[in-house]
Design a protein around this motif. Structure first.
Motif, short mmCIF file in Angstrom:
data_model
loop_
_atom_site.label_atom_id
_atom_site.label_comp_id
_atom_site.label_asym_id
_atom_site.label_seq_id
_atom_site.Cartn_x
_atom_site.Cartn_y
_atom_site.Cartn_z
N ASP A 16 -2.28 -0.84 1.39
CA ASP A 16 -2.16 0.35 2.22
C ASP A 16 -1.48 1.42 1.37
O ASP A 16 -1.63 1.41 0.15
CB ASP A 16 -1.42 0.06 3.54
CG ASP A 16 -0.04 -0.56 3.34
OD1 ASP A 16 0.54 -0.41 2.25
OD2 ASP A 16 0.46 -1.22 4.27
N ARG A 19 4.94 0.54 -0.08
CA ARG A 19 6.17 0.00 0.51
C ARG A 19 7.38 0.78 -0.04
O ARG A 19 8.20 0.25 -0.78
CB ARG A 19 6.25 -1.50 0.14
CG ARG A 19 7.30 -2.31 0.83
CD ARG A 19 7.12 -3.79 0.49
NE ARG A 19 6.02 -4.40 1.22
CZ ARG A 19 4.86 -4.78 0.69
NH1 ARG A 19 4.64 -4.63 -0.60
NH2 ARG A 19 3.93 -5.32 1.44
N GLY A 31 0.81 -0.42 -3.26
CA GLY A 31 -0.16 0.37 -2.50
C GLY A 31 -1.40 0.69 -3.30
O GLY A 31 -1.58 0.26 -4.44
N GLY A 50 -2.87 5.52 7.06
CA GLY A 50 -2.12 4.47 6.39
C GLY A 50 -2.54 3.06 6.73
O GLY A 50 -1.87 2.10 6.30
N ALA A 52 -4.24 -0.55 6.58
CA ALA A 52 -4.56 -1.38 5.41
C ALA A 52 -6.06 -1.49 5.21
O ALA A 52 -6.83 -1.60 6.18
CB ALA A 52 -3.95 -2.77 5.58
N PRO A 124 2.78 -7.71 8.31
CA PRO A 124 3.45 -6.77 7.41
C PRO A 124 4.69 -7.40 6.79
O PRO A 124 5.31 -8.28 7.38
CB PRO A 124 3.82 -5.60 8.33
CG PRO A 124 3.90 -6.19 9.69
CD PRO A 124 2.91 -7.32 9.73
N SER A 128 5.02 -2.95 5.26
CA SER A 128 3.74 -2.66 4.62
C SER A 128 2.89 -3.92 4.54
O SER A 128 3.41 -5.03 4.45
CB SER A 128 3.97 -2.11 3.21
OG SER A 128 2.77 -2.03 2.47
N SER A 130 0.60 -4.06 2.04
CA SER A 130 0.14 -4.08 0.65
C SER A 130 0.43 -5.42 -0.02
O SER A 130 1.49 -6.00 0.18
CB SER A 130 0.81 -2.96 -0.15
OG SER A 130 0.19 -1.72 0.10
#
Length: 331
Positions: A16, A19, A31, A50, A52, A124, A128, A130
Motif C-alpha cells: 500500500d 508504514r 510501500g 491507500g 492495498a 495490517p 499498513s 505493505s
C-alpha cells in the motif's frame, strides 16, 4: 471474496502507501514503488487511494477468481488477458467465478499494479498492509505471493456493489481508460537536489554526477538501485555519522558508484549523500528496470516543491475524471 494465485509471476506482493512513523524504531516505510500508478488502480475500482494492491515486477501473476470480482491494472505497460480475452489496462474489469487473469510480461516500465474492489483483506501490521519481507511482516504472511495462495479481498461499498453489477451485466468492456500519460525516455532525466554532503565531493565528481549518464545495474532491488558510471569521490576521506535517510537519497560508497535508496531503504545510512531525487520523479525512477540509463538534472528546492504540487493537482484531476466515469456507468 478471494482469489487464488495460479502463477506467482515475479516479486508479486501486497503493498500500500507504506508504514510511516516507525523509522526511529528501525522499521522501514516500504510501500509501493510507483504511488501514482497504485492510486489510479484503486480509483478505477472505487477504492480509497491507500487501499492495498498487488505490486509485481517485470512479469505479472496469474490468478483464478473464486467470486465475481471487480479489478483494474495500471503501471508498466502489459497485455493482460482474462481467460483468452484481451482486457487492456487502465479500466475497471469484472471477472466471473472460475475465470483466470493472466497478466504476463511488461513491455515498458517495470512495475505493475492490480487493485481489487474492496482492497486486500490481509491483517495490517503497524497500520499498513505493505509487505516487509526482511522482517516477515505485513502483506500475505510477510512474504511475496506463491502458487496456491488464497488471498482474501475486502467487502465492497454500496457504490462498488452497484458498479460491479452494472459491469457484470454488460456485454461489452468499458470504452474508456485512464492513464498517467508517462513516457519512458532514454536516458531518463531524473531531477535532483543537492544533499548535505554535496560540498564534500570533488569538483570533478560533482560535474561528472550532473553531466554524465549512469546505468541501473542488475544488483538493484526495492531497497536500492546500484548505479554504474563515472566514479564519484570525496575531497578527502572522512568518517560520516550514520543519519536518517529517505526514499530518493543518493549515497556514495567507497567504490564511488552511487546508490539510490528506494522504497524498502534502511532507516539510517553512513555513506555520504551527494543528492536527493525530487519527489516528483520517484514514480518514474521506480519504473526503471536494470540496464536503464539516467541523467541527473539539478533543481532548486522551491522548483521541486512547485513541480510536486503540479503533479498532485494533475492526479487530483485524474481522480475526479475516473470518479465521474464510474458514476456515469451506474446511472
Amino acid at each position: 471474496m478471494s482469489f487464488t494465485v495460479i502463477n506467482k509471476g515475479f516479486s508479486a506482493a501486497i503493498q500500500d502507501l507504506g508504514r510511516p512513523g516507525y523509522q526511529r524504531f528501525g522499521v522501514i516505510v516500504g510501500g509501493v514503488m510507483d504511488a501514482p500508478s497504485a492510486k489510479l488502480a484503486n480509483w478505477l475500482v472505487g477504492n480509497n487511494r491507500g487501499a492495498a494492491v498487488i505490486e509485481f515486477s517485470y512479469l505479472g501473476p496469474a490468478v483464478r477468481f473464486e467470486q465475481e470480482t471487480l479489478f483494474a491494472i495500471t503501471g508498466a505497460l502489459c497485455q493482460p488477458r482474462l481467460d483468452e480475452r484481451a482486457i487492456g489496462c487502465g479500466r475497471p474489469v469484472v471477472a466471473h467465478p472460475g475465470q483466470i487473469l493472466q497478466v504476463g510480461g511488461v513491455s515498458s516500465g517495470s512495475r505493475g499494479y492490480i487493485a481489487f474492489a474492496g482492497g486486500m483483506d490481509t491483517p495490517p501490521w503497524l497500520g499498513s498492509r505493505s509487505t516487509y519481507e526482511r522482517a516477515g511482516q505485513g502483506g500475505w504472511h510477510g512474504r511475496s505471493l506463491r502458487e496456491q495462495d488464497s488471498v482474501p479481498v475486502g467487502r465492497l461499498t454500496d457504490f462498488q456493489q452497484r458498479l460491479l453489477h452494472k459491469l457484470a451485466a454488460s456485454t461489452t468492456d468499458c470504452n474508456w481508460f485512464a492513464s498517467l500519460r508517462r513516457a519512458y525516455k532514454r536516458p531518463a532525466v531524473i531531477r535532483v537536489m543537492r544533499d548535505v554532503h554535496w560540498p564534500l565531493f570533488t569538483e570533478q565528481s560533482r560535474t561528472a554526477f550532473l553531466e554524465t549518464d549512469y546505468q541501473v545495474t542488475r544488483a538493484s532491488d526495492r531497497m536500492g538501485y546500484r548505479l554504474e558510471g563515472m566514479s564519484i569521490q570525496l575531497q578527502q576521506k572522512r568518517d560520516i555519522y550514520s543519519e536518517a535517510v529517505a526514499f530518493g537519497s543518493i549515497q556514495v560508497p567507497p567504490n564511488g558508484q552511487p546508490i539510490i535508496l528506494m522504497a524498502d531503504h534502511q532507516s539510517t545510512g553512513g555513506y555520504p549523500r551527494i543528492a536527493h531525487v525530487a519527489a516528483v520523479d520517484l514514480p518514474l525512477l521506480g519504473q526503471l528496470p536494470p540496464g536503464s540509463r539516467m541523467h541527473f538534472c539539478e533543481l532548486a528546492v522551491d522548483q521541486a516543491e512547485r513541480l510536486l504540487l503540479e503533479q498532485m493537482e494533475e492526479l487530483d484531476g485524474l481522480q475526479k475524471y475516473v470518479r465521474k466515469k464510474l458514476t456515469l456507468l451506474i446511472e
